[in-house]
Design a protein around this motif. Structure first.
Motif, PDB file in Angstrom:
ATOM      1  N   GLY A  12     -11.457  54.577  29.506  1.00 53.92           N
ATOM      2  CA  GLY A  12     -11.206  55.905  28.948  1.00 53.92           C
ATOM      3  C   GLY A  12     -12.459  56.738  28.775  1.00 53.92           C
ATOM      4  O   GLY A  12     -13.574  56.294  29.050  1.00 53.92           O
ATOM      5  N   PRO A  13     -12.301  57.957  28.278  1.00 50.47           N
ATOM      6  CA  PRO A  13     -13.417  58.910  28.219  1.00 50.47           C
ATOM      7  C   PRO A  13     -14.522  58.490  27.258  1.00 50.47           C
ATOM      8  O   PRO A  13     -15.665  58.897  27.419  1.00 50.47           O
ATOM      9  CB  PRO A  13     -12.749  60.203  27.735  1.00 50.47           C
ATOM     10  CG  PRO A  13     -11.484  59.769  27.070  1.00 50.47           C
ATOM     11  CD  PRO A  13     -11.036  58.531  27.779  1.00 50.47           C
ATOM     12  N   PHE A  14     -14.191  57.685  26.259  1.00 49.30           N
ATOM     13  CA  PHE A  14     -15.209  57.319  25.264  1.00 49.30           C
ATOM     14  C   PHE A  14     -15.709  55.881  25.436  1.00 49.30           C
ATOM     15  O   PHE A  14     -16.416  55.361  24.579  1.00 49.30           O
ATOM     16  CB  PHE A  14     -14.669  57.538  23.846  1.00 49.30           C
ATOM     17  CG  PHE A  14     -14.146  58.938  23.631  1.00 49.30           C
ATOM     18  CD1 PHE A  14     -14.928  60.039  23.974  1.00 49.30           C
ATOM     19  CD2 PHE A  14     -12.879  59.160  23.120  1.00 49.30           C
ATOM     20  CE1 PHE A  14     -14.456  61.332  23.810  1.00 49.30           C
ATOM     21  CE2 PHE A  14     -12.392  60.452  22.950  1.00 49.30           C
ATOM     22  CZ  PHE A  14     -13.187  61.553  23.300  1.00 49.30           C
ATOM     23  N   ALA A  15     -15.262  55.228  26.523  1.00 50.75           N
ATOM     24  CA  ALA A  15     -15.683  53.850  26.808  1.00 50.75           C
ATOM     25  C   ALA A  15     -15.406  52.930  25.626  1.00 50.75           C
ATOM     26  O   ALA A  15     -16.276  52.164  25.190  1.00 50.75           O
ATOM     27  CB  ALA A  15     -17.161  53.819  27.205  1.00 50.75           C
ATOM     28  N   ILE A  41      -4.213  57.089  28.166  1.00 55.51           N
ATOM     29  CA  ILE A  41      -4.321  57.701  26.840  1.00 55.51           C
ATOM     30  C   ILE A  41      -5.319  56.897  26.014  1.00 55.51           C
ATOM     31  O   ILE A  41      -5.130  55.693  25.800  1.00 55.51           O
ATOM     32  CB  ILE A  41      -2.951  57.720  26.131  1.00 55.51           C
ATOM     33  CG1 ILE A  41      -1.936  58.445  27.029  1.00 55.51           C
ATOM     34  CG2 ILE A  41      -3.051  58.395  24.776  1.00 55.51           C
ATOM     35  CD1 ILE A  41      -0.583  58.600  26.421  1.00 55.51           C
ATOM     36  N   PRO A  42      -6.391  57.552  25.547  1.00 48.05           N
ATOM     37  CA  PRO A  42      -7.378  56.848  24.723  1.00 48.05           C
ATOM     38  C   PRO A  42      -7.085  57.044  23.241  1.00 48.05           C
ATOM     39  O   PRO A  42      -6.218  57.857  22.878  1.00 48.05           O
ATOM     40  CB  PRO A  42      -8.675  57.574  25.089  1.00 48.05           C
ATOM     41  CG  PRO A  42      -8.235  58.990  25.344  1.00 48.05           C
ATOM     42  CD  PRO A  42      -6.819  58.938  25.864  1.00 48.05           C
ATOM     43  N   GLU A  43      -7.781  56.326  22.382  1.00 48.47           N
ATOM     44  CA  GLU A  43      -7.748  56.514  20.923  1.00 48.47           C
ATOM     45  C   GLU A  43      -6.424  56.007  20.320  1.00 48.47           C
ATOM     46  O   GLU A  43      -5.346  56.537  20.632  1.00 48.47           O
ATOM     47  CB  GLU A  43      -7.955  57.980  20.535  1.00 48.47           C
ATOM     48  CG  GLU A  43      -9.317  58.532  20.931  1.00 48.47           C
ATOM     49  CD  GLU A  43     -10.430  58.050  20.001  1.00 48.47           C
ATOM     50  OE1 GLU A  43     -10.279  58.092  18.777  1.00 48.47           O
ATOM     51  OE2 GLU A  43     -11.466  57.605  20.520  1.00 48.47           O
ATOM     52  N   ALA A  44      -6.572  55.053  19.417  1.00 51.80           N
ATOM     53  CA  ALA A  44      -5.394  54.393  18.841  1.00 51.80           C
ATOM     54  C   ALA A  44      -4.409  55.377  18.208  1.00 51.80           C
ATOM     55  O   ALA A  44      -3.190  55.270  18.400  1.00 51.80           O
ATOM     56  CB  ALA A  44      -5.842  53.356  17.812  1.00 51.80           C
TER      57      ALA A  44
END
Ligand SMILES: N[C@@H](CCC(=O)N[C@@H](CS)C(=O)NCC(=O)O)C(=O)O
Length: 246
Positions: free
Chosen positions: A57-60, A72-75
Motif C-alpha cells: 500500500g501507499p504507506f508501506a 485498500i490501506p489503513e485498518a
C-alpha cells in the motif's frame, strides 16, 4: 455483499490491527484469503514486500485489503469500507450510525493503540521507567472503560447487537477487550463495568472469535519476546511485587 471476487487481507501473523477484520469477514461469511506475513526474527518476509506498493500500500504498512482491482490501506479505512459494502452502514438508523463509528474510533484509538504501545513500550521509548509506565497505562486503560460502560448502557448497545447482524465495531470492541484480558490477565477488573463485561461475555459471535483464535493462535502484536513482556507487565501490576522492581 458486493465485494467482487475473494479479497485478500494481508497482515502480519498477529492479532494486532487485523484480527477484528478477520473476525468480521468470518462471522459475515465473506470468503477471503487470510494472508499472514511471518514474524521472522530479522523481518525478512516483511522487508521483501514492504517497498512493493502493490502489496504493502501507499504507506508501506499493513493491514491492507486487496480487492480484484484495488487495494485498500489503513485498518480503519478497511473497516469503514466493509461496513458500507455489507450494507450495515445504511441499515443502522442515523443515531446508531454515529454511535457505531464513535465506538469504532474509540476502540481503535483508546484501546487497541494503547495496548500496542504498552506491549512495545520498552523498545519504543528506550530508557522508559517500565513499572511507572505500566501502572499509568493500566490505570488509563481502566479509566477509559468507565465512560464506555455508560455509553453501552445508555445506547442499549448489547441488547441491540442481538437484534441485528454483528457489525465491524462489535468485532473490534470484543477483540480489544479480549486483547486487554490477554495482556492484563487478572489485573483487568470489570466488576464495576457491568455493561462492558456483559458486552464481552454475551457477544453473539464470541464462539466464532474463540474458534478463529484457537485455529491460529497468534501473538497480540509482532513484538519479539511478547510472551515474556506480558509476563513482566503482569508482575509489575501484582501487588506482591514492589513498584519500582523489574
Ligand atoms: N495507520 C495504520 C498503521 C499501520 C501500522 O502501523 N502497521 C504496522 C503493523 S501494526 C506495520 O505495518 N509495521 C511495519 C512497518 O511499518 O514497517 C493503520 O491504522 O492501519
Amino acid at each position: 455483499m458486493s465485494l467482487t471476487g475473494e479479497p485478500t487481507l494481508r497482515y502480519f501473523d498477529a492479532r494486532g490491527r487485523a484480527q477484528f477484520l478477520r473476525a468480521f469477514l468470518t462471522v459475515r461469511d465473506v470468503h477471503f484469503t487470510d494472508e499472514r506475513v511471518p514474524l521472522d526474527p530479522d523481518w525478512a518476509s516483511w522487508l521483501a514486500i514492504k517497498s512493493v506498493r502493490s502489496l504493502s500500500g501507499p504507506f508501506a504498512q499493513l493491514p491492507v485489503l486487496q480487492l480484484a482491482d484495488d487495494l485498500i490501506p489503513e485498518a480503519l479505512v478497511i473497516a469503514h469500507y466493509l461496513h458500507r459494502e455489507t450494507g450495515d452502514a445504511a441499515a443502522l438508523g442515523a443515531a446508531d450510525a454515529v454511535r457505531h463509528d464513535a465506538l469504532l474510533s474509540f476502540a481503535y484509538t483508546n484501546l487497541m493503540v494503547s495496548l500496542g504501545i504498552l506491549v512495545w513500550a520498552d523498545l519504543m521509548f528506550p530508557g522508559v521507567d517500565m513499572p511507572t509506565y505500566v501502572t499509568a497505562a493500566h490505570g488509563r486503560f481502566e479509566r477509559a472503560l468507565a465512560p464506555l460502560d455508560e455509553a453501552l448502557d445508555e445506547w442499549s448497545w448489547t441488547q441491540r447487537m442481538h437484534a441485528r447482524p454483528v457489525t465491524i465495531a462489535d468485532c473490534l470492541l470484543w477483540e480489544e477487550l479480549d486483547q486487554a484480558f490477554a495482556v492484563f490477565g487478572p489485573h483487568l477488573c470489570l466488576d464495576d463495568k457491568p455493561h462492558v463485561a456483559r458486552f464481552h461475555a454475551e457477544h453473539p459471535a464470541r464462539a466464532t472469535f474463540g474458534r478463529l483464535l484457537a485455529a491460529r493462535p497468534s501473538q497480540i502484536t509482532g513484538r519479539p519476546g511478547e510472551a515474556a513482556t506480558i509476563e513482566a507487565i503482569r508482575a509489575m501490576l501484582s501487588s506482591d511485587v514492589p513498584q519500582g522492581a523489574g
